[in-house]
Motif scaffolding. Structure first.
Motif, PDB file in Angstrom:
ATOM      1  N   THR A  39       0.855  -1.198   0.000  1.00 24.84           N
ATOM      2  CA  THR A  39       0.000   0.000   0.000  1.00 24.84           C
ATOM      3  C   THR A  39       0.881   1.233   0.000  1.00 24.84           C
ATOM      4  OG1 THR A  39      -0.125   0.047   2.428  1.00 24.84           O
ATOM      5  CG2 THR A  39      -1.904  -1.102   1.254  1.00 24.84           C
ATOM      6  N   TYR A  89      -0.084   2.577   4.423  1.00 21.61           N
ATOM      7  CA  TYR A  89      -1.282   2.958   5.190  1.00 21.61           C
ATOM      8  C   TYR A  89      -2.198   1.779   5.497  1.00 21.61           C
ATOM      9  CZ  TYR A  89      -0.645   8.033   5.090  1.00 21.61           C
ATOM     10  OH  TYR A  89      -0.196   9.306   5.291  1.00 21.61           O
ATOM     11  N   GLU A 138      -5.046   0.775   4.333  1.00 16.97           N
ATOM     12  CA  GLU A 138      -6.386   1.331   4.573  1.00 16.97           C
ATOM     13  C   GLU A 138      -7.533   0.390   4.238  1.00 16.97           C
ATOM     14  OE1 GLU A 138      -4.293   2.184   2.176  1.00 16.97           O
ATOM     15  OE2 GLU A 138      -5.347   2.708   0.345  1.00 16.97           O
ATOM     16  N   GLN A 157      -6.230   6.571   4.446  1.00 12.42           N
ATOM     17  CA  GLN A 157      -5.462   6.965   3.267  1.00 12.42           C
ATOM     18  C   GLN A 157      -6.055   8.261   2.726  1.00 12.42           C
ATOM     19  OE1 GLN A 157      -3.241   7.862   0.970  1.00 12.42           O
ATOM     20  NE2 GLN A 157      -2.573   5.723   0.841  1.00 12.42           N
ATOM     21  N   GLN A 200      -6.253   4.805  -2.736  1.00 11.16           N
ATOM     22  CA  GLN A 200      -7.178   3.852  -2.121  1.00 11.16           C
ATOM     23  C   GLN A 200      -7.536   2.742  -3.096  1.00 11.16           C
ATOM     24  OE1 GLN A 200     -10.465   6.288  -1.007  1.00 11.16           O
ATOM     25  NE2 GLN A 200      -9.393   7.207   0.730  1.00 11.16           N
ATOM     26  N   ASP A 254      -4.402   0.553  -3.890  1.00  7.90           N
ATOM     27  CA  ASP A 254      -4.050  -0.319  -2.765  1.00  7.90           C
ATOM     28  C   ASP A 254      -5.035  -1.480  -2.635  1.00  7.90           C
ATOM     29  OD1 ASP A 254      -1.973   1.445  -2.305  1.00  7.90           O
ATOM     30  OD2 ASP A 254      -2.891   2.369  -0.541  1.00  7.90           O
TER      31      ASP A 254
END
Length: 169
Positions: free
Chosen positions: A38, A42, A44, A85, A91, A94
């Protein structure tokens, strides 16, 4: 199965047997997902594991390409947390990496799976958010339908020489 062969032989599987997927196998899929890279580490993502047939059937009716969900043993919804994030584009990237890990892990474990897109289609995002009553800060990115395969697909040759460039365009 080695990693290279797993990547080359993985195919989208939409037909499943009725065999149950045990919790240990589900945990292996989630572990693979959580090892995806990521941005800025993060991490997320959140994963919503759907095992109830009634919910899978409901999903099959609201996702425009999700008919196979009615026969899947599980589905995994990959979501991004906006509070973790801060950069929206990362986002989706990831969560896509986590989704790919789930697809590859599924194949390596003898399961079949298919990626059902949600993000960036606003109508799909709203439908899924409402269906699961997701918190405001959680964005659904992808949905993965998983089961033991009841179809066999041969690997395809996908490299196209006209799409590969070395050192200049």
């Amino acid at each position: 199965m080695d990693a290279y062969n797993c990547i080359i032989t993985r195919r989208s599987i939409r037909k499943y047997k009725n065999d149950k997927i045990d919790n240990e196998t589900i945990n292996l899929l989630l572990k693979a997902a959580s090892h995806a890279p990521t941005a800025n580490n993060y991490q997320e993502w959140h994963f919503l594991v759907i095992t109830e047939n009634k919910i899978l059937i409901g999903l099959s009716k609201i996702h425009p390409h999700g008919i196979m969900l009615a026969n899947a043993q599980i589905a995994i919804l990959t979501c991004a947390d906006n509070n973790v994030q801060p950069i929206e584009g990362y986002q989706a990237i990831d969560c896509a990496a986590a989704t790919q890990n789930i697809l590859l892990a599924s194949h390596s474990l003898g399961l079949g799976a298919v990626w059902l897109g949600i993000y960036p289609r606003e109508e799909r995002i709203k439908l899924i958010k409402n269906f699961f009553n997701l918190p405001e800060n959680i964005n659904p990115i992808s949905l993965i339908s998983i089961g033991y395969p009841n179809e066999e697909k041969r690997p395809k040759e996908r490299i196209l020489k006209e799409k590969v460039h070395y050192n200049k365009w």
